[in-house]
Motif scaffolding. Structure first.
Motif: not given
Length: 146
Positions: A61-62, A67-68, A72-73, A135-137
């Motif tokens: 995934r991108t 992120d999305a 969400e979860r 790339n940092r989450m």
């Protein structure tokens, strides 16, 4: 390397912190850079890949899609599907006295690929520091730091 898979429940503290420093990986989903002692994440370690959250895949995934899906979860006790790259352990040679069966086995000492983006800072990101590394989450329950 050999990849071992398992499911882990993530701990989220009352302020929404996971204590995880995460980076996006285009093949695997999310790579764990480091784990803070609080709130504690039993079963997670540096170098693990989170490939799904609550049954929803993060692979291929991108960064925005990851992120999305993650935002969400993510909640306390959400189930993460995690893979860890390892090497097959072998019984030590008789000349290796004093070493345990698993000592020296594993990715330590072997050069591992650098999963950070070439456009990133090259490391040095502290667990609490916010920056513009693509790339940092984020490690907060409520949303990304940018």
């Amino acid at each position: 390397p050999i990849y071992t898979a398992r499911s882990v429940r993530v701990a989220v503290d009352s302020q929404g912190n996971t204590g995880l420093d995460l980076r996006w990986d285009e093949d695997w989903g999310i790579r764990i850079q480091s784990v803070d002692p609080l709130p504690g994440q039993p079963g997670l370690a540096n170098g693990d890949f989170i490939v799904a959250i609550e049954g929803c895949s993060l692979r291929h995934r991108t960064r925005d899609e990851c992120d999305a899906v993650f935002a969400e979860r993510l909640q306390n006790s959400a189930v993460l599907s995690v893979v860890r790259p390892t090497t097959r352990s072998t019984t030590p040679a008789p000349s290796a006295r004093g070493k345990g069966q698993h000592e020296g086995a594993g990715p330590r000492g072997q050069r591992q690929p650098d999963f950070r983006s070439a456009g990133g800072s090259g490391g040095g990101w502290g667990k609490g520091r916010r920056g513009n590394d693509p790339n940092r989450m984020w490690n907060r329950f409520r949303g990304p730091p940018w």
